[in-house]
Design a protein around this motif. Structure first.
Motif, PDB file in Angstrom:
ATOM      1  N   LYS A  38      44.242  29.063  47.666  1.00 59.70           N
ATOM      2  CA  LYS A  38      44.260  28.810  46.216  1.00 59.70           C
ATOM      3  C   LYS A  38      45.129  27.579  45.890  1.00 59.70           C
ATOM      4  O   LYS A  38      44.744  26.725  45.090  1.00 59.70           O
TER       5      LYS A  38
ATOM      6  N   ILE B  12      48.300  34.357  38.760  1.00 54.22           N
ATOM      7  CA  ILE B  12      47.773  35.548  39.423  1.00 54.22           C
ATOM      8  C   ILE B  12      48.895  36.227  40.198  1.00 54.22           C
ATOM      9  O   ILE B  12      49.842  35.578  40.631  1.00 54.22           O
ATOM     10  N   VAL B  13      48.762  37.525  40.343  1.00 51.00           N
ATOM     11  CA  VAL B  13      49.645  38.279  41.239  1.00 51.00           C
ATOM     12  C   VAL B  13      48.736  38.730  42.377  1.00 51.00           C
ATOM     13  O   VAL B  13      47.787  39.496  42.158  1.00 51.00           O
ATOM     14  N   GLN B  14      48.975  38.216  43.583  1.00 47.82           N
ATOM     15  CA  GLN B  14      48.081  38.530  44.692  1.00 47.82           C
ATOM     16  C   GLN B  14      48.199  40.010  45.052  1.00 47.82           C
ATOM     17  O   GLN B  14      49.293  40.550  45.178  1.00 47.82           O
ATOM     18  N   LEU B  15      47.049  40.653  45.220  1.00 47.47           N
ATOM     19  CA  LEU B  15      46.992  42.068  45.607  1.00 47.47           C
ATOM     20  C   LEU B  15      46.557  42.155  47.073  1.00 47.47           C
ATOM     21  O   LEU B  15      45.857  41.265  47.547  1.00 47.47           O
TER      22      LEU B  15
ATOM     23  N   ASP C 218      42.821  35.919  36.686  1.00 47.83           N
ATOM     24  CA  ASP C 218      42.117  36.805  37.619  1.00 47.83           C
ATOM     25  C   ASP C 218      41.196  37.777  36.859  1.00 47.83           C
ATOM     26  O   ASP C 218      40.366  38.447  37.472  1.00 47.83           O
TER      27      ASP C 218
ATOM     28  N   PHE D 287      42.005  40.641  35.494  1.00 53.52           N
ATOM     29  CA  PHE D 287      42.292  42.026  35.897  1.00 53.52           C
ATOM     30  C   PHE D 287      42.867  42.876  34.767  1.00 53.52           C
ATOM     31  O   PHE D 287      42.900  44.090  34.853  1.00 53.52           O
TER      32      PHE D 287
ATOM     33  N   THR E 142      35.860  37.104  41.892  1.00 55.80           N
ATOM     34  CA  THR E 142      34.821  37.368  42.896  1.00 55.80           C
ATOM     35  C   THR E 142      33.472  37.666  42.235  1.00 55.80           C
ATOM     36  O   THR E 142      32.466  37.024  42.573  1.00 55.80           O
TER      37      THR E 142
ATOM     38  N   ILE F 247      38.265  45.457  41.045  1.00 59.21           N
ATOM     39  CA  ILE F 247      38.194  43.994  41.004  1.00 59.21           C
ATOM     40  C   ILE F 247      36.838  43.429  41.444  1.00 59.21           C
ATOM     41  O   ILE F 247      36.572  42.276  41.201  1.00 59.21           O
TER      42      ILE F 247
ATOM     43  N   THR G  80      35.270  32.843  45.342  1.00 60.15           N
ATOM     44  CA  THR G  80      36.365  33.493  44.605  1.00 60.15           C
ATOM     45  C   THR G  80      37.390  32.446  44.181  1.00 60.15           C
ATOM     46  O   THR G  80      37.829  32.405  43.025  1.00 60.15           O
TER      47      THR G  80
END
Ligand code: GUN
Length: 292
Positions: free
Chosen positions: A52, A94-97, A119, A121, A140, A168, A275
């Motif tokens: 990213k 974004i907060v990466q999951l 994102d 979300f 995505t 997601i 994505t």
């Protein structure tokens, strides 16, 4: 059979975004700025976040990476989010999951300002998307729609079967495919781990979107001849013969399913690259204030 080339399409999307950024710079506007929060040292998350940040550099966006180790507390992560929400220079973040298990992911996502939730979300963005209002659509599913558009895949009136009900991917995908829009206007069946007679259902799919995270789960006997097969799976499977010690596997047994499908996405080189491209697109929308 056509192999849907995520590498080519994601490069096209990013090239289009770069043209937009160059125009912004030419008129002295402010360059889109994306921040990413990465907690812990999950190898897959590290490589997604790195890609990213690299895409931001390629397009000409500003980027900021906020990293903490896996021992970070929920309160500390909430504090980071509060700062990013207030930071006027940052358009989206974004907060990466996944997050470490001691952190409540819903609490974290709900703390993100929906206007910066690139994102898509946050429940507000999911709700707005479901109602067909302007919203950030999670990257995505959005990338899958873009692939369908750019390959002129017919969707109206088709039966779209989604395998996997994740918040997601599977859930938003099912909502998007039933909308009165293109791509959309499908009759949608959302299947999951408790679905009985899954094969009977997948065999009815004109469009099969698989997002389960179980390598090579979908075999040729589960696919209708001529179906469009979209493989969202991306699992690291140990493989000592590979340089990095693992291979990336999709949820579809590509070699045999590709012989039955009309269109199919490969892994890697399919949905995964889209994505990131969609996240970049959402960041541009955020900087222009086009959603909110
Ligand atoms: N983990 C897996 N996919 C994603 C994604 O699209 N965004 C974030 N933030 N985390 C992820």
């Amino acid at each position: 059979m056509t192999i849907i080339d995520g590498k080519v399409i994601s490069a096209q999307v990013k090239a289009e975004l770069k043209i937009e950024v160059d125009k912004i710079i030419a008129v002295g506007g402010s360059v889109p700025h994306l921040a990413a929060v990465l907690i812990g040292d999950n190898g897959a998350s590290e490589s997604y976040v790195a890609s990213k940040i690299k895409s931001c550099e390629q397009i000409g966006f500003k980027s900021t990476l906020v990293r903490r180790d896996a021992s970070a507390t929920e309160a500390e992560v909430l504090e980071i989010i509060d700062e990013l929400n207030k930071d006027e220079d940052i358009n989206g973040f974004i907060v990466q999951l996944p997050l470490p298990v001691h952190i409540n992911v819903d609490k974290i996502i709900e703390a993100i300002d929906p206007k910066k939730d690139v994102d898509g979300f946050h429940p507000i963005n999911i709700g707005r998307m479901a109602k067909g209002l302007p919203a950030y659509v999670s990257a995505t599913p959005y990338g899958v729609l873009e692939l369908m558009k750019r390959y002129d895949i017919e969707t109206s009136g088709k039966h779209c079967v989604v395998v996997g009900r994740s918040q997601i991917v599977g859930l938003p995908m099912s909502i998007l495919m039933q909308r009165n829009a293109y791509p959309g206007n499908c009759t949608v069946t959302l299947t999951h781990s408790r679905t009985q007679n899954l094969k009977e259902i997948t065999l009815q799919a004109d469009i099969l979107v698989v997002a389960l995270g179980r390598p090579e789960f979908i075999t040729a006997d589960m696919v209708k001849p001529g179906a469009v097969v979209i493989d969202v799976g991306l699992t690291r499977v140990e493989d000592a013969s590979k340089k990095r010690g693992f291979a990336l596997k999709g949820d579809v047994k590509f070699d045999e399913v590709s012989e039955k499908a009309s269109f199919i996405t490969p892994v890697p080189g399919g949905v995964g690259l889209m994505t990131v491209a969609s996240l970049m697109y959402n960041t541009l929308l955020a900087s222009k204030g086009e959603i909110y």
